[in-house]
Structures are given as structure tokens and as C-alpha cells.
Design an enzyme around this catalytic site. Structure first.
Site, PDB file in Angstrom:
ATOM      1  N   SER A 133      26.698 -28.306  52.497  1.00  0.00           N
ATOM      2  CA  SER A 133      26.325 -26.933  52.164  1.00  0.00           C
ATOM      3  C   SER A 133      27.015 -25.952  53.108  1.00  0.00           C
ATOM      4  O   SER A 133      26.831 -26.008  54.326  1.00  0.00           O
ATOM      5  CB  SER A 133      24.809 -26.753  52.268  1.00  0.00           C
ATOM      6  OG  SER A 133      24.464 -25.387  52.315  1.00  0.00           O
ATOM      7  N   ARG A 134      27.792 -25.034  52.546  1.00  0.00           N
ATOM      8  CA  ARG A 134      28.470 -24.057  53.402  1.00  0.00           C
ATOM      9  C   ARG A 134      27.457 -23.114  54.045  1.00  0.00           C
ATOM     10  O   ARG A 134      27.700 -22.588  55.136  1.00  0.00           O
ATOM     11  CB  ARG A 134      29.530 -23.305  52.605  1.00  0.00           C
ATOM     12  CG  ARG A 134      29.018 -22.393  51.528  1.00  0.00           C
ATOM     13  CD  ARG A 134      30.112 -21.889  50.620  1.00  0.00           C
ATOM     14  NE  ARG A 134      30.714 -22.955  49.827  1.00  0.00           N
ATOM     15  CZ  ARG A 134      31.556 -22.742  48.820  1.00  0.00           C
ATOM     16  NH1 ARG A 134      31.903 -21.517  48.507  1.00  0.00           N
ATOM     17  NH2 ARG A 134      32.053 -23.742  48.145  1.00  0.00           N
ATOM     18  N   ASN A 135      26.307 -22.861  53.374  1.00  0.00           N
ATOM     19  CA  ASN A 135      25.273 -22.014  53.983  1.00  0.00           C
ATOM     20  C   ASN A 135      24.670 -22.713  55.196  1.00  0.00           C
ATOM     21  O   ASN A 135      24.445 -22.090  56.233  1.00  0.00           O
ATOM     22  CB  ASN A 135      24.200 -21.693  52.940  1.00  0.00           C
ATOM     23  CG  ASN A 135      24.725 -20.797  51.841  1.00  0.00           C
ATOM     24  OD1 ASN A 135      24.854 -19.598  52.000  1.00  0.00           O
ATOM     25  ND2 ASN A 135      25.045 -21.395  50.695  1.00  0.00           N
ATOM     26  N   LYS A 174      17.458 -19.977  47.896  1.00  0.00           N
ATOM     27  CA  LYS A 174      17.513 -21.198  48.714  1.00  0.00           C
ATOM     28  C   LYS A 174      18.671 -21.130  49.697  1.00  0.00           C
ATOM     29  O   LYS A 174      18.629 -21.772  50.764  1.00  0.00           O
ATOM     30  CB  LYS A 174      17.585 -22.435  47.826  1.00  0.00           C
ATOM     31  CG  LYS A 174      18.751 -22.478  46.845  1.00  0.00           C
ATOM     32  CD  LYS A 174      20.017 -23.077  47.415  1.00  0.00           C
ATOM     33  CE  LYS A 174      21.145 -23.023  46.410  1.00  0.00           C
ATOM     34  NZ  LYS A 174      22.424 -23.528  46.947  1.00  0.00           N
ATOM     35  N   SER A 177      35.392 -25.482  44.636  1.00  0.00           N
ATOM     36  CA  SER A 177      34.912 -26.863  44.624  1.00  0.00           C
ATOM     37  C   SER A 177      33.970 -27.128  43.450  1.00  0.00           C
ATOM     38  O   SER A 177      34.116 -28.132  42.732  1.00  0.00           O
ATOM     39  CB  SER A 177      34.210 -27.188  45.946  1.00  0.00           C
ATOM     40  OG  SER A 177      33.172 -26.258  46.225  1.00  0.00           O
ATOM     41  N   ALA A 215      29.361 -30.495  45.016  1.00  0.00           N
ATOM     42  CA  ALA A 215      30.585 -30.813  44.283  1.00  0.00           C
ATOM     43  C   ALA A 215      31.216 -32.098  44.798  1.00  0.00           C
ATOM     44  O   ALA A 215      31.726 -32.918  44.027  1.00  0.00           O
ATOM     45  CB  ALA A 215      31.577 -29.655  44.410  1.00  0.00           C
ATOM     46  N   SER A 275      22.990 -30.082  43.774  1.00  0.00           N
ATOM     47  CA  SER A 275      24.278 -30.678  43.403  1.00  0.00           C
ATOM     48  C   SER A 275      25.374 -30.249  44.366  1.00  0.00           C
ATOM     49  O   SER A 275      25.675 -29.067  44.468  1.00  0.00           O
ATOM     50  CB  SER A 275      24.657 -30.244  41.984  1.00  0.00           C
ATOM     51  OG  SER A 275      24.488 -28.847  41.819  1.00  0.00           O
TER      52      SER A 275
END
Length: 333
Positions: A256-258, A193, A12, A142, A140
Site C-alpha cells: 500500500s502506497r498510503n 480507508k 499498477s 495489483a 486488492s
């Protein structure tokens, strides 16, 4: 006149950055290991697994041939998971026949060595092939960049001219790029982060609200700064885009995948189930181990990182981990 550039990695973020560069008038090839993905990008101009609504500009050409991807380019943008960067750099070193600027937009620490990405690149790439190494980082998503949402990021390098060169490549009306000479701080902020973002997702999954989120982000930033300064970073860097800026965006958004991984953990899913369901690399998982071990090595107190390490690697119950954090001995801020 546009520059000839290569983006290595068609996830992405790689796709979004390739699009920015193309919109800025540059000639971009994008490299992927996946033959089916290459065919999809070249024939349908889509990348549905990573960005379902995104249409690539016709000018972008995908290839699985690394040598072809970097042929005659003057800059290479690396956007792959941290775990694959050393091997990719080794491959690049065997085929680069002239000097190029190396940009990386990945965010993590190497699990085994705990090294930053620019350090890995310096170790594996010949100085005869590199004019400068630049880290591109900041708040940021994507999904928002491809929609031309206003975005501000940092190009960091010990070489000011390289940072300015990358700034000029990317900057436009919706994508603003600042420069920074503290690449240590920028890379540490970008990597760590992701750990705090997992924690923010856990808190949301457990049903806690804004008070808990604000406390986690604030104390998380304190941890990041402590370790970063110990490793040679400027403390002011963590007040900037790659520090508090990236922390805010990653800890507050389901993009956010995290954060999404943490949310599922908070809902009671096992870590392996979460990773299997994600379909993308969750950098914060391996970075948590690296940061935990670095903190022990440098004797830096990082209770949030340690708590998330216990959840990820010791199967600790998330609700008890949170309780233990809150019941720690009182201290001055």
C-alpha cells in the site's frame, strides 16, 4: 465471445485489471498519457515503473489516443487518480457517440468539492452515453492480482444490471466479484480507508506493534462508518469487502502506497519529501483534507482523521499527535 473494452490508466491497478480482462478472453486497449509508457507496453510488453516483474499479454494494445482507445468498446474502466477524473470525464463526454458502461476503480474524494467519483462522472457524462456507472472496489493489491493470488472485490451500482454485467466481465477462478447496490458506502469506504492506512504506516514507523495497529484499524472503521452513514450509506456495507476488507489489506501491507507514505512520516520524513520519493499518487493525502472538511461540515467526530490532517497539513509532530489521541477524555465504545 469476448467483449471490446478500454482501460483508461496504465498504472499498477489499471495494468492488473487489464490483465484480468484479457485473461477472461476480452479484447482490451489500455490508454496512457505517457508516450514512452505506451511504447514500452507495445514493444516490450512491460510496465517497469509500476510493476517491474509484470509481462503484459501480447493482445493488450496501449495508446495515447483517447478516441482510439474507446472506439467501439462497450465498457470503459477508469483507473486514474481522483484528481484527474473530472477532466477525463469531460473529454469522454465530447467523444462518446453511444451508450457504454462506465466502471471506475479509483479510490478517493475530490479535494475541492468533497464529491464521490460516481457523482463526478454523473455530473460530467451525458445520460445518453452511459448505461450505468459501477464502482469496482475491495481488498486488492495489483502486485498480487497479477500473480493470480485469490482476490475478492465488489462491483457497486444503483443499477443492479450494470453491477452484474461488470461482475461477469471480471470474475474468474482467482478474481471473485460480488455485487452491491450501496455505491455510496462502497466509495466512502474505499476513499477513507486510505487515511487510516497512512495512520497505520505512521504507527509502524514509530515502532509500535500489533496492539496499536488493531486499535487504529478498529477505531478508524468507526470513523469511516459514522461519516458514511451521515452521507447516506448502509452501515452494513462497512462490514464488507469495501469496508473492513479493504481497510485490513491497506493497513497491513507495504504494498500500500498510503501505508508506505505513513511509514516514512513515522520515521521522521517531511510529507513533501515522502511524496517526491513515492513516484505515484498517494490518494490518502488529498482525501484526508476532503474528509476532514466533510467531518466539520456534518459535525461528525473523526479524531484519527483530524490527527492525520494535522500531520499532513499543519506539520504536527507525529509522536505528539499519537499522544494526544491516547490522552483524549475516556468514553464508551
Amino acid at each position: 465471445m469476448g467483449r471490446k473494452l478500454a482501460v483508461l490508466g496504465a498504472g499498477s491497478w489499471g495494468s492488473a485489471l487489464a490483465n484480468v480482462l484479457t485473461e477472461n478472453g476480452h479484447h482490451v486497449s489500455i490508454w496512457t498519457r505517457d508516450q514512452a509508457q505506451k511504447n514500452e507496453i507495445n514493444s516490450s510488453h512491460t510496465n517497469k515503473h509500476y510493476l517491474p516483474e509484470f509481462i503484459f499479454p501480447n493482445e493488450i494494445v496501449a495508446t495515447t489516443d483517447l478516441k482510439k482507445a474507446i472506439e467501439d468498446v462497450e465498457a470503459i474502466v477508469i483507473v486514474i487518480p481522483t484528481s484527474g477524473i473530472r477532466e477525463l470525464a469531460q473529454r469522454l463526454n465530447t467523444i462518446l457517440d453511444r451508450k457504454v458502461t462506465i466502471v471506475h476503480a479509483s479510490k478517493g474524494l475530490e479535494r475541492e468539492t468533497h464529491k464521490r467519483i460516481s457523482t463526478i462522472l454523473e455530473e460530467e457524462l451525458s445520460s445518453e452515453s452511459v448505461t450505468g456507472i459501477v464502482a469496482l472496489s475491495g481488498p486488492s493489491h495489483a502486485e498480487e492480482v497479477i500473480n493470480r493470488d485469490l482476490t475478492t472485490i465488489t462491483a457497486a451500482s444503483v443499477d443492479t444490471e450494470s453491477a452484474r454485467y461488470v461482475q461477469k466481465l471480471f470474475i474468474n477462478d482467482y478474481f471473485r466479484v460480488y455485487t452491491n447496490t450501496d455505491i455510496v458506502g462502497v466509495e466512502i469506504g474505499a476513499a477513507l480507508k486510505n487515511i487510516i492506512a497512512i495512520g497505520a504506516g505512521i504507527i509502524a514507523g514509530l515502532g509500535y506493534g500489533d496492539n496499536a495497529k488493531a486499535g487504529l484499524v478498529t477505531r478508524g472503521l468507526a470513523e469511516i462508518s459514522r461519516l458514511g452513514v451521515e452521507m447516506g450509506a448502509d452501515p452494513l456495507t462497512f462490514m464488507g469487502l469495501s469496508g473492513v476488507g479493504d481497510l485490513i489489506v491497506t493497513c497491513t501491507s507495504p504494498h500500500s502506497r498510503n501505508w508506505r507514505a505513513g511509514y516514512q512520516l513515522g520515521k521522521g520524513e517531511a510529507i513533501q519529501t515522502v511524496l517526491d520519493n513515492m513516484g505515484m499518487v498517494v490518494e490518502g493525502v488529498s482525501t484526508t483534507q476532503a474528509a476532514f472538511e466533510l467531518a466539520r461540515e456534518h459535525e461528525i467526530e473523526m479524531p484519527i482523521t483530524e490527527a492525520i490532517y494535522d500531520v499532513l497539513y499543519k506539520d504536527a509532530e507525529v509522536k505528539y499527535v499519537i499522544l494526544n489521541l491516547m490522552q483524549r477524555e475516556g468514553k464508551a465504545e
